[in-house]
Write a protein that holds these residues in place. Structure first.
Motif, short mmCIF file in Angstrom:
data_model
loop_
_atom_site.label_atom_id
_atom_site.label_comp_id
_atom_site.label_asym_id
_atom_site.label_seq_id
_atom_site.Cartn_x
_atom_site.Cartn_y
_atom_site.Cartn_z
N UNK A 145 11.22 78.73 67.90
CA UNK A 145 11.43 79.48 69.15
C UNK A 145 12.60 78.87 69.93
N UNK A 146 12.63 77.55 70.06
CA UNK A 146 13.71 76.89 70.80
C UNK A 146 15.06 77.08 70.11
N UNK A 147 15.07 77.03 68.79
CA UNK A 147 16.33 77.24 68.05
C UNK A 147 16.84 78.67 68.22
N UNK A 148 15.95 79.62 68.21
CA UNK A 148 16.35 81.02 68.43
C UNK A 148 16.87 81.19 69.86
N UNK B 298 21.33 74.84 64.78
CA UNK B 298 20.42 74.77 65.92
C UNK B 298 19.04 74.33 65.50
N UNK B 299 18.56 74.82 64.35
CA UNK B 299 17.26 74.39 63.84
C UNK B 299 17.26 72.89 63.56
N UNK B 300 18.33 72.38 63.00
CA UNK B 300 18.42 70.95 62.72
C UNK B 300 18.44 70.15 64.02
N UNK B 301 19.25 70.58 64.98
CA UNK B 301 19.35 69.87 66.26
C UNK B 301 18.02 69.89 67.00
N UNK C 159 25.33 63.04 72.60
CA UNK C 159 25.65 63.42 71.23
C UNK C 159 26.45 64.72 71.16
N UNK C 160 25.86 65.79 71.65
CA UNK C 160 26.48 67.11 71.49
C UNK C 160 27.75 67.26 72.31
N UNK C 161 27.70 66.86 73.57
CA UNK C 161 28.90 66.96 74.41
C UNK C 161 30.02 66.06 73.92
#
Length: 138
Positions: free
Chosen positions: A15-18, A62-65, A95-97
């Motif tokens: 749900x969060x990845x979507x 996104x699923x991996x993150x 990490x992401x930024x």
């Protein structure tokens, strides 16, 4: 660590990845579409329909993150919204930024600071949102 992975609510991760994927679609496809194209130096080209990899790739990433964030939340025993948002902010900025800025300073990017300014906030917001969703869905 294996026990932590088995304790993750993988439906919450999905749900969060979507949600993160949808945020990216709205962010790059509507709200900042022109600035994003300008940051890549392609604002003078006609829009093209994205291929399957440009849709599936961000969803898989996104699923991996989000899955990694969920595992970290379990390992750190974070089950409050405040703790989740602290981790989401740390992952988002640290990490992401930072990785987004590192990618942008590639000499092939014509406007690296614009690219970073358009992209990094989406990943930070997405990380915060994902952490909140993971907490809410437990």
């Amino acid at each position: 660590m294996t026990s932590m992975i088995s304790q993750v609510n993988w439906l919450a991760v999905l749900v969060a990845a979507i949600a993160h994927f949808v945020l990216g679609g709205v962010w790059f496809g509507a709200v900042f579409a022109k600035a994003y194209a300008r940051s890549l130096g392609i604002d003078d080209r006609p829009a093209v329909k994205p291929s399957a990899i440009f849709l599936a790739g961000p969803l898989v990433c996104g699923l991996v993150i989000v899955g990694t964030t969920a595992i970290l939340m379990r390992m750190l025993a974070l089950d409050t919204l405040g703790g989740a948002l602290a981790l989401g902010g740390l992952v988002g900025v640290g990490y992401l930024g930072a990785m987004t800025v590192n990618i942008a300073i590639n000499p092939l990017f014509p406007r690296p600071f614009l690219y970073a300014a358009v992209n990094a906030p989406m990943f930070i917001l997405g990380s915060l949102m994902s952490a909140a969703i993971l907490t809410a869905l437990g």
